[in-house]
Design a protein around this motif. Structure first.
Motif, mmCIF file in Angstrom:
data_model
loop_
_atom_site.group_PDB
_atom_site.id
_atom_site.type_symbol
_atom_site.label_atom_id
_atom_site.label_comp_id
_atom_site.label_asym_id
_atom_site.label_seq_id
_atom_site.Cartn_x
_atom_site.Cartn_y
_atom_site.Cartn_z
ATOM 1 N N LYS A 17 0.853 -1.193 0.000
ATOM 2 C CA LYS A 17 0.000 0.000 0.000
ATOM 3 C C LYS A 17 0.887 1.239 0.000
ATOM 4 O O LYS A 17 1.773 1.365 0.841
ATOM 5 C CB LYS A 17 -0.915 0.002 1.225
ATOM 6 N N LEU A 18 0.656 2.144 -0.940
ATOM 7 C CA LEU A 18 1.499 3.333 -1.085
ATOM 8 C C LEU A 18 0.709 4.594 -0.754
ATOM 9 O O LEU A 18 -0.429 4.781 -1.217
ATOM 10 C CB LEU A 18 2.036 3.447 -2.515
ATOM 11 N N LEU A 19 1.327 5.459 0.040
ATOM 12 C CA LEU A 19 0.804 6.801 0.294
ATOM 13 C C LEU A 19 1.771 7.780 -0.362
ATOM 14 O O LEU A 19 2.894 7.973 0.110
ATOM 15 C CB LEU A 19 0.709 7.075 1.795
ATOM 16 N N VAL A 20 1.346 8.371 -1.471
ATOM 17 C CA VAL A 20 2.199 9.276 -2.243
ATOM 18 C C VAL A 20 1.829 10.711 -1.895
ATOM 19 O O VAL A 20 0.690 11.136 -2.110
ATOM 20 C CB VAL A 20 2.042 9.033 -3.756
ATOM 21 N N SER A 21 2.780 11.474 -1.356
ATOM 22 C CA SER A 21 2.529 12.839 -0.888
ATOM 23 C C SER A 21 3.140 13.852 -1.841
ATOM 24 O O SER A 21 4.299 13.723 -2.241
ATOM 25 C CB SER A 21 3.103 13.026 0.518
ATOM 26 N N GLU A 37 -1.369 -2.997 -4.056
ATOM 27 C CA GLU A 37 -2.794 -3.250 -3.875
ATOM 28 C C GLU A 37 -3.600 -1.976 -3.658
ATOM 29 O O GLU A 37 -4.806 -1.959 -3.896
ATOM 30 C CB GLU A 37 -2.996 -4.198 -2.686
ATOM 31 N N GLU A 38 -2.952 -0.926 -3.185
ATOM 32 C CA GLU A 38 -3.673 0.328 -2.944
ATOM 33 C C GLU A 38 -2.716 1.512 -3.057
ATOM 34 O O GLU A 38 -1.563 1.442 -2.634
ATOM 35 C CB GLU A 38 -4.329 0.341 -1.561
ATOM 36 N N ILE A 39 -3.236 2.595 -3.641
ATOM 37 C CA ILE A 39 -2.494 3.858 -3.735
ATOM 38 C C ILE A 39 -3.400 4.974 -3.233
ATOM 39 O O ILE A 39 -4.567 5.071 -3.625
ATOM 40 C CB ILE A 39 -2.061 4.168 -5.189
ATOM 41 N N VAL A 40 -2.840 5.810 -2.357
ATOM 42 C CA VAL A 40 -3.524 7.026 -1.906
ATOM 43 C C VAL A 40 -2.647 8.211 -2.290
ATOM 44 O O VAL A 40 -1.438 8.214 -2.011
ATOM 45 C CB VAL A 40 -3.755 7.013 -0.382
ATOM 46 N N LEU A 41 -3.232 9.200 -2.942
ATOM 47 C CA LEU A 41 -2.519 10.431 -3.289
ATOM 48 C C LEU A 41 -2.921 11.516 -2.305
ATOM 49 O O LEU A 41 -4.121 11.813 -2.146
ATOM 50 C CB LEU A 41 -2.846 10.867 -4.719
ATOM 51 N N LEU A 42 -1.943 12.094 -1.633
ATOM 52 C CA LEU A 42 -2.161 13.162 -0.655
ATOM 53 C C LEU A 42 -1.452 14.418 -1.138
ATOM 54 O O LEU A 42 -0.227 14.439 -1.254
ATOM 55 C CB LEU A 42 -1.615 12.737 0.716
ATOM 56 N N GLY A 43 -2.214 15.466 -1.451
ATOM 57 C CA GLY A 43 -1.610 16.683 -1.982
ATOM 58 C C GLY A 43 -1.978 17.912 -1.184
ATOM 59 O O GLY A 43 -3.149 18.109 -0.822
ATOM 60 N N HIS A 44 -0.977 18.746 -0.911
ATOM 61 C CA HIS A 44 -1.235 20.040 -0.277
ATOM 62 C C HIS A 44 -1.185 21.127 -1.333
ATOM 63 O O HIS A 44 -0.261 21.169 -2.154
ATOM 64 C CB HIS A 44 -0.186 20.336 0.795
#
Length: 415
Positions: free
Chosen positions: A147-151, A217-224
């Motif tokens: 699982k990736l959290l891409v900031s 299996e999962e990617i979340v994109l977190l952008g400011h």
């Protein structure tokens, strides 16, 4: 603490020489146009006087530009032989902050001139750059999860912006640790068009999942701020192109992102027009036109190339944004901030967190096709908070944790 100048690498000196030469050339054009206007004894109001100075005066201005160009190029060539580019993640923080600001303001110009100060887009994991051609180093591969959290940082910033001012843990890392994600950080040239960064991110994320040691299996994109716009632009491009990483993309989280523009850029645009009213002030409008494509994209929140191509981005124009394609299974979470105590006050609706109005940050628009598809329960307004504060507020952290838990408990079925 060392100054940013003390952290500069030899290749940066080459880039600064080229940039200084460009500055001399541009300033000489401003001065020459003003000189020409005064010499013609123009009326105080009206169109700028066309043409340039003549005779010895004109020769002097042309000579200044020629000498500056030759000097900058010569210094660049000499330094270029002894100054290789600095790899991502291998320099000091002071230098990175300086380059991030320069790229935010002049990034498109730096890229067009192949200036070594231009930042190349890249991923970092645990402070180490990811080489998309050779794969992850062994020490990173061992800790890579599924699982990736891409900031994604905002304008004029870099991945260091996520760390709290007191040096405490960052928002992405806290979220990653509490929900089992591997934190991945993106660094990019924030002065480029948002659509250009979005298209490149779509391509690089595809390459990232192809070299990732584990099946993603999962990617979340977190952008400011601008980072949220680039996340949405990347999703748009990847959906149209049929990229594989759209399938595991579960959520796009935007903190203070100007989905429908920011007042500050609109003020800058109006100032350009105001300076153009008089031939005596019109030359100075050239300086305002130096601001980057990334900044002018924030006037309306352009995400697609079609939003700006074949148009002069400095001329008056309507909001011509094209509809953005969203994958149906992707959840959108919007976080806005306001300096006021009330989310519906005039202050909140106009300036919001000081940079982005609340409706813009929530993706709300009168035209349905421009609405960001975020459900009411997927929207949060943080009161008495500024734009940058969103990355360090505990209220934001708690809400994001709740959203991610809810998302994991009830995933949306892919079409």
């Amino acid at each position: 603490m060392s100054s940013p100048g003390a952290d500069l690498a030899p290749s940066d000196l080459r880039g600064l020489c080229l940039l200084a030469a460009d500055g001399v050339v541009e300033v000489s054009r401003v001065v020459e146009q003003l000189h020409h206007t005064i010499a013609r004894v123009s009326l105080p109001v009206g169109s700028p006087v066309a043409g340039t100075t003549r005779g010895i005066t004109g020769l002097v201005y042309r000579s200044v530009r020629t000498i500056a160009g030759v000097a900058g190029s010569g210094a660049g060539l000499v330094l270029g032989r002894f100054a290789p580019a600095v790899p991502l993640g291998q320099t000091r923080i002071g230098r990175e902050h300086l380059l991030s600001v320069l790229n935010g303001i002049l990034g498109d110009h730096l890229e067009a001139g192949a200036n070594p100060l231009a930042i190349d887009m890249g991923f970092l994991v645990d402070g180490m750059a990811v080489d998309l051609d050779s794969g992850l180093p062994d020490e990173l591969a061992r800790q890579a999860g599924r699982k990736l959290l891409v900031s994604l940082h905002g304008l004029c910033l870099n991945e260091a912006c996520w760390v709290k001012p007191d040096g405490d843990v960052s928002l992405p890392r806290t979220l990653a640790e509490s929900h089992g994600y591997t934190p991945v950080y993106l660094r990019y040239n924030s002065g480029r068009h948002i659509s250009a960064n979005g298209a490149e991110l779509a391509e690089k994320l595809q390459r990232l999942i192809e070299i990732w040691p584990e099946p993603v299996e999962e990617i979340v994109l977190l952008g400011h701020s601008m980072g949220g716009l680039i996340a949405r632009s990347a999703s748009h491009h990847a959906t149209l192109e049929g990229r594989d990483w759209v399938n595991p993309l579960s959520s796009i989280i935007c903190l203070g992102s100007p989905h429908h523009g920011a007042p500050l850029e609109r003020i800058g645009h109006r100032l350009d027009r105001l300076l153009g009213v008089s031939p005596y002030s019109a030359p100075f409008a050239r300086l305002g036109r130096l601001r980057s494509a990334g900044i002018t994209d924030l006037r309306f929140g352009n995400l697609c190339r079609e939003d700006w191509q074949d148009r002069d981005r400095f001329e008056p124009g309507d909001d011509n944004r094209q509809p953005v394609v969203h994958a149906d299974h992707v959840r959108h979470y919007m976080v806005a901030a306001t300096l006021d105590r009330r989310a519906d006050s005039l202050r909140s609706l106009t300036i919001g967190d000081g940079l982005v109005p609340v409706p813009s940050a929530l993706g709300q628009h009168d035209r349905p096709e421009r609405q960001v598809p975020a459900l009411p329960e997927h929207q949060l307004v943080v009161r008495r908070s500024g734009h940058v504060d969103l990355m360090s507020r505990r209220r934001v952290l708690r809400q994001l944790q709740h959203w991610l838990r809810t998302s994991a408990a009830s995933p949306i079925r892919k079409a």
